[in-house]
Design an enzyme around this catalytic site. Structure first.
Site, PDB file in Angstrom:
ATOM      1  N   MET A 150      50.824  40.837  53.076  1.00  0.00           N
ATOM      2  CA  MET A 150      51.198  40.742  54.480  1.00  0.00           C
ATOM      3  C   MET A 150      51.347  39.268  54.865  1.00  0.00           C
ATOM      4  O   MET A 150      51.339  38.916  56.046  1.00  0.00           O
ATOM      5  CB  MET A 150      50.161  41.437  55.370  1.00  0.00           C
ATOM      6  CG  MET A 150      50.072  42.932  55.061  1.00  0.00           C
ATOM      7  SD  MET A 150      49.508  43.948  56.429  1.00  0.00           S
ATOM      8  CE  MET A 150      47.911  43.258  56.720  1.00  0.00           C
ATOM      9  N   GLY A 157      44.512  43.234  45.129  1.00  0.00           N
ATOM     10  CA  GLY A 157      43.213  42.566  45.031  1.00  0.00           C
ATOM     11  C   GLY A 157      42.054  43.552  45.106  1.00  0.00           C
ATOM     12  O   GLY A 157      42.115  44.546  45.830  1.00  0.00           O
ATOM     13  N   GLY A 203      43.520  33.748  46.955  1.00  0.00           N
ATOM     14  CA  GLY A 203      43.367  35.125  46.466  1.00  0.00           C
ATOM     15  C   GLY A 203      44.714  35.728  46.117  1.00  0.00           C
ATOM     16  O   GLY A 203      44.891  36.333  45.052  1.00  0.00           O
ATOM     17  N   HIS A 204      45.696  35.532  47.015  1.00  0.00           N
ATOM     18  CA  HIS A 204      47.048  36.051  46.737  1.00  0.00           C
ATOM     19  C   HIS A 204      47.658  35.320  45.534  1.00  0.00           C
ATOM     20  O   HIS A 204      48.323  35.934  44.694  1.00  0.00           O
ATOM     21  CB  HIS A 204      47.967  35.820  47.940  1.00  0.00           C
ATOM     22  CG  HIS A 204      47.553  36.541  49.180  1.00  0.00           C
ATOM     23  ND1 HIS A 204      46.990  35.914  50.265  1.00  0.00           N
ATOM     24  CD2 HIS A 204      47.635  37.866  49.510  1.00  0.00           C
ATOM     25  CE1 HIS A 204      46.749  36.802  51.216  1.00  0.00           C
ATOM     26  NE2 HIS A 204      47.116  37.992  50.786  1.00  0.00           N
ATOM     27  N   LYS A 247      39.371  42.835  46.434  1.00  0.00           N
ATOM     28  CA  LYS A 247      38.744  42.617  47.757  1.00  0.00           C
ATOM     29  C   LYS A 247      38.931  43.877  48.620  1.00  0.00           C
ATOM     30  O   LYS A 247      38.028  44.287  49.330  1.00  0.00           O
ATOM     31  CB  LYS A 247      39.394  41.393  48.402  1.00  0.00           C
ATOM     32  CG  LYS A 247      39.326  41.333  49.889  1.00  0.00           C
ATOM     33  CD  LYS A 247      38.168  40.514  50.336  1.00  0.00           C
ATOM     34  CE  LYS A 247      37.995  40.440  51.829  1.00  0.00           C
ATOM     35  NZ  LYS A 247      39.087  40.867  52.653  1.00  0.00           N
ATOM     36  N   SER A 297      42.738  36.488  55.040  1.00  0.00           N
ATOM     37  CA  SER A 297      43.530  35.892  56.124  1.00  0.00           C
ATOM     38  C   SER A 297      42.767  35.980  57.445  1.00  0.00           C
ATOM     39  O   SER A 297      42.946  35.153  58.328  1.00  0.00           O
ATOM     40  CB  SER A 297      44.865  36.617  56.259  1.00  0.00           C
ATOM     41  OG  SER A 297      45.552  36.564  55.036  1.00  0.00           O
ATOM     42  N   ARG A 298      41.910  36.971  57.570  1.00  0.00           N
ATOM     43  CA  ARG A 298      41.187  37.157  58.837  1.00  0.00           C
ATOM     44  C   ARG A 298      40.046  36.162  59.011  1.00  0.00           C
ATOM     45  O   ARG A 298      39.497  36.040  60.104  1.00  0.00           O
ATOM     46  CB  ARG A 298      40.669  38.587  58.943  1.00  0.00           C
ATOM     47  CG  ARG A 298      41.803  39.596  59.152  1.00  0.00           C
ATOM     48  CD  ARG A 298      41.324  40.992  59.470  1.00  0.00           C
ATOM     49  NE  ARG A 298      42.401  41.844  59.918  1.00  0.00           N
ATOM     50  CZ  ARG A 298      43.039  42.742  59.160  1.00  0.00           C
ATOM     51  NH1 ARG A 298      42.704  42.912  57.897  1.00  0.00           N
ATOM     52  NH2 ARG A 298      44.021  43.459  59.663  1.00  0.00           N
TER      53      ARG A 298
HETATM   54  O1  PAF Z   1      46.618  44.521  51.248  1.00  0.00           O
HETATM   55  C1  PAF Z   1      47.575  44.272  51.999  1.00  0.00           C
HETATM   56  O2  PAF Z   1      47.871  43.111  52.299  1.00  0.00           O
HETATM   57  C2  PAF Z   1      48.371  45.429  52.578  1.00  0.00           C
HETATM   58  O3  PAF Z   1      47.568  46.526  52.818  1.00  0.00           O
HETATM   59  C3  PAF Z   1      49.573  45.808  51.699  1.00  0.00           C
HETATM   60  C4  PAF Z   1      49.129  46.334  50.345  1.00  0.00           C
HETATM   61  C5  PAF Z   1      50.483  44.611  51.507  1.00  0.00           C
HETATM   62  C6  PAF Z   1      50.380  46.922  52.380  1.00  0.00           C
HETATM   63  O4  PAF Z   1      50.853  46.509  53.614  1.00  0.00           O
END
Ligand code: PAF
Length: 278
Positions: free
Chosen positions: A26, A143, A32-33, A145, A182-183
């Site tokens: 998102m 992830g 992490g990403h 997480k 992100s939060r």
């Molecule tokens: O984990 C996320 O960021 C979201 O749930 C995902 C998998 C991108 C689906 O919108």
């Protein structure tokens, strides 16, 4: 790196491309990403990352409108990581009409986070299935997480015979142990200092289990009480089986401790796997 914004554009570019490794996100990316992207690079020949804040998985009073959108910055990070293509569709492109066809998940989707965020996993699974159909990856990385999400995506892929292998990436933590999310940026300074306590709590439970504790109900209740006393509003702390996220039997070896709790206006989740001697 190509940045595509429509399904037609993406499909035109991906024609004939094989061995696609996909990381759905998102946006508002953090390390992490980027670790998930590295895993994708190791498993596939062509890496696609999607960036889409999916309205379908947010409840009416949740943070959909304030969720950070940082596409330009995200693309710079992804380019440096060697990503081949970013897919950042608009809501109109992905949902040209109200989404009435959705994925029905097993009942565990209504437990844990699903109990506090009704419809969340249906929304997440539905967008992921749409993205799989658009991108047609051979592998997809999620992830750990979001442990429950990863489990449900695996179930969806297996039970709907999707031709995609789901891979889980380890949670990346800040130096004090807080899981990157992100939060986290919603937290003020005092909350940020307190936030690590969620993780420390899980570590405490893991130690107790490794030391032989078997009264899981007591461990869960104690952890929730301690967090509440420190000002957290606890959704759950629970010990489950890794295999199916069900309550474990007394002899289960592969466990996972999962927690979700609010610090002020921010909901944090975390989890820790535990491997007990059989
Ligand atoms: O984990 C996320 O960021 C979201 O749930 C995902 C998998 C991108 C689906 O919108």
């Amino acid at each position: 790196m190509l940045v595509t914004h429509t399904i037609a554009e993406l499909r035109a570019h991906l024609r004939g491309v094989t061995g696609i490794a996909f990381v759905p996100t998102m946006g508002n990316l953090h390390q992490g990403h980027l670790d998930l992207v590295q895993i994708a690079r190791q498993h596939g020949q062509f890496v696609v990352v999607s960036i889409f804040v999916n309205p379908l998985q947010f409840g009416v009073n949740e943070d959909y409108s304030k969720y950070p959108r940082t596409l330009e910055q995200d693309c710079k990070m992804l380019e440096q990581c060697g990503v081949d293509m970013v897919f950042a569709p608009s809501e109109r492109d992905l949902y040209p009409q109200p989404q009435r066809v959705t994925v029905e998940l097993p009942p565990v989707a209504n437990e844990l986070c699903g109990a506090f965020r009704p419809g969340h996993f249906r929304g997440a699974a539905t967008v992921v299935l749409k993205l799989f159909n658009i991108v047609q990856p051979r592998i997809a990385v999620f992830g750990k997480k979001d442990y429950q999400q990863l489990y449900l995506m695996r179930q969806m892929a297996a039970q709907l015979n999707l031709p995609v292998e789901i891979i889980g990436g380890e949670t990346v933590r800040a130096s004090d142990g807080l899981a990157l999310s992100s939060r986290n940026q919603y937290l003020n300074l005092a909350e940020r200092a307190e936030a690590v306590f969620l993780y420390q709590n899980l570590v405490g439970i893991r130690l107790a289990i490794m030391d032989g504790a078997t009264n899981f109900f007591k461990l869960e209740r104690q952890a929730m009480e301690v967090l509440s006393a420190r000002g957290w509003q606890v959704d759950y702390v629970t010990i489950r089986s890794q295999a199916n996220l069900a309550e474990p039997t007394a002899y289960e070896c592969n466990l996972v401790i999962l927690a979700a709790a609010w610090l002020g206006k921010t909901r944090l989740i975390d989890n820790l796997e535990v491997l007990r001697d059989g």
